[in-house]
Design a protein around this motif. Structure first.
Motif, PDB file in Angstrom:
ATOM      1  N   HIS A   1       0.834  -1.209   0.000  1.00 51.33           N
ATOM      2  CA  HIS A   1       0.000   0.000   0.000  1.00 51.33           C
ATOM      3  C   HIS A   1       0.869   1.260   0.000  1.00 51.33           C
ATOM      4  O   HIS A   1       0.582   2.224  -0.713  1.00 51.33           O
TER       5      HIS A   1
ATOM      6  N   ASN B   1       0.814   4.201  -2.719  1.00 54.92           N
ATOM      7  CA  ASN B   1       0.454   5.564  -2.320  1.00 54.92           C
ATOM      8  C   ASN B   1       1.561   6.554  -2.696  1.00 54.92           C
ATOM      9  O   ASN B   1       1.275   7.662  -3.182  1.00 54.92           O
TER      10      ASN B   1
ATOM     11  N   ASP C   1      -7.959  -4.597  -3.173  1.00 53.68           N
ATOM     12  CA  ASP C   1      -7.482  -3.277  -3.564  1.00 53.68           C
ATOM     13  C   ASP C   1      -6.607  -3.412  -4.805  1.00 53.68           C
ATOM     14  O   ASP C   1      -5.911  -4.421  -4.995  1.00 53.68           O
ATOM     15  N   TRP C   2      -6.602  -2.363  -5.639  1.00 51.94           N
ATOM     16  CA  TRP C   2      -5.891  -2.437  -6.916  1.00 51.94           C
ATOM     17  C   TRP C   2      -4.427  -2.778  -6.728  1.00 51.94           C
ATOM     18  O   TRP C   2      -3.891  -3.630  -7.448  1.00 51.94           O
ATOM     19  N   ASP C   3      -3.755  -2.146  -5.783  1.00 49.34           N
ATOM     20  CA  ASP C   3      -2.323  -2.371  -5.623  1.00 49.34           C
ATOM     21  C   ASP C   3      -2.020  -3.778  -5.114  1.00 49.34           C
ATOM     22  O   ASP C   3      -1.036  -4.405  -5.519  1.00 49.34           O
TER      23      ASP C   3
ATOM     24  N   GLN D   1     -10.339  -9.605   1.607  1.00 52.26           N
ATOM     25  CA  GLN D   1      -8.970  -9.217   1.277  1.00 52.26           C
ATOM     26  C   GLN D   1      -7.979  -9.710   2.320  1.00 52.26           C
ATOM     27  O   GLN D   1      -6.950 -10.311   1.979  1.00 52.26           O
TER      28      GLN D   1
END
Length: 328
Positions: free
Chosen positions: A40, A44, A222-224, A264
């Motif tokens: 993450h 970011n 989540d995309w990442d 997730q």
């Protein structure tokens, strides 16, 4: 401009000491407690246009093995200098880490001056460029995969039934197992209709009862994290899946009932367990299907099952041990 360092270590005191120590030495340091939080942070930072100049990572962490993080991040950012730190290393682990481009190794405990010296010995680089993400090969249409579980109702004819299923078009893998069912099939087709047609064909066979048909679903991540898992699957899991079938020891399928609201956290935790060869989502995110390998160690598999059962959000883990009937 101060060099930016991303630290991954599961011990809070070590994270604090490294962050303070590097800051006092003129670095800008950010610390993460595990691999997922580091993923993450990298994403970011990328979105904000911030580059990291170094990665310092421990090896033994609660979610992802540090050497595997190293392999994936090196695939994404080949020039990023990485320093591997550990208090439980050996010569083999050291050589494995150092085999990666622009990677250093440092045994714990160490002084901040030792850390700075080790960083300075690495070639300059950063995450300042877009990660090198391999594009998937173009396909004419997206295939559909599904798992079928089967019970043999005519045991005397079980081998003939297995051979017929094994050779059937659309069957990607067919395994005899010992558990709540007798055979598990991974089927693949160009559409849901093709899978349903295969299901009907199998259900019409004499001596066979189809217990379930579950299409494989894309986990909602989540995309990442999804990006990281895609690369991890290519550079780590794929090799592990091939190797597991060649190694001695028992292999099993697992069916994991889960709380889909925590998909997730549960999926990534199970996916990154060392002994889990692969992991798929089925039944609207309420179940995972995977394969685990015991590597031949007595009692090893039971410990893996116990480990999976203790993950928050896991409701039940069932095991089906593979019975080897056909040589690959």
């Amino acid at each position: 401009m101060r060099s930016r360092v991303l630290i991954i270590d599961d011990e809070a005191e070590i994270r604090r000491n490294l962050t303070i120590g590097l800051t006092q030495e003129g670095y800008s340091a950010t610390a993460c407690p595990d691999g997922i939080s580091a993923i993450h942070e990298l994403d970011n930072a990328r979105q904000k246009g911030i580059a990291y100049d170094y990665l310092v990572t421990d090896i033994f962490m609660p979610d992802i093995d540090g050497l595997k993080i190293l392999k994936v991040i090196k695939t994404m950012y080949p020039e990023l200098p990485v320093l591997v730190i550990t208090g439980f290393g050996d010569e083999k682990l050291k050589l494995t880490a150092l085999s990666e481009h622009n990677t250093g190794y440092l045994d714990k405990p160490f002084e901040i001056s030792d850390l700075v010296q080790a960083l300075n010995e690495l070639s300059p680089g950063s995450t300042g460029v877009e990660p090198e993400i391999a594009e998937a090969e173009p396909a004419i249409r997206e295939s559909v995969s599904a798992y079928l579980t089967i019970r043999i109702t005519d045991p005397a004819n079980s081998m003939n039934i297995f051979n017929e299923l094994y050779k059937m078009p659309g069957v990607q893998s067919c395994e005899a197992v010992r558990g709540d069912f007798d055979i598990i099939i991974l089927a693949q087709g160009g559409s849901t209709e093709e899978i349903k047609s295969l299901f009907d064909k199998i259900a019409a066979m004499k001596g066979v009862e189809v217990l379930s048909l579950s299409e494989v679903e894309r986990p909602k991540l989540d995309w990442d994290v999804n990006e990281f898992i895609d690369i991890y699957s290519k550079v780590v899991k794929q090799d592990a899946a091939t190797a597991s079938r060649k190694q001695s020891g028992t292999t099993s399928y697992i069916i994991v009932d889960i709380d889909k609201n925590a998909i997730q956290e549960i999926f990534t935790t199970v996916f990154f367990v060392e002994e889990v060869v692969f992991c798929d989502v089925i039944d609207g995110g309420t179940k995972l299907v995977g394969m685990i390998t015991g590597q031949g160690a007595i009692g090893r598999k039971s410990k893996i099952i116990e480990k999976l059962s203790q993950i928050n959000g896991v409701l039940r883990v069932r095991e089906a041990t593979i019975i080897k009937l056909v040589d690959d």
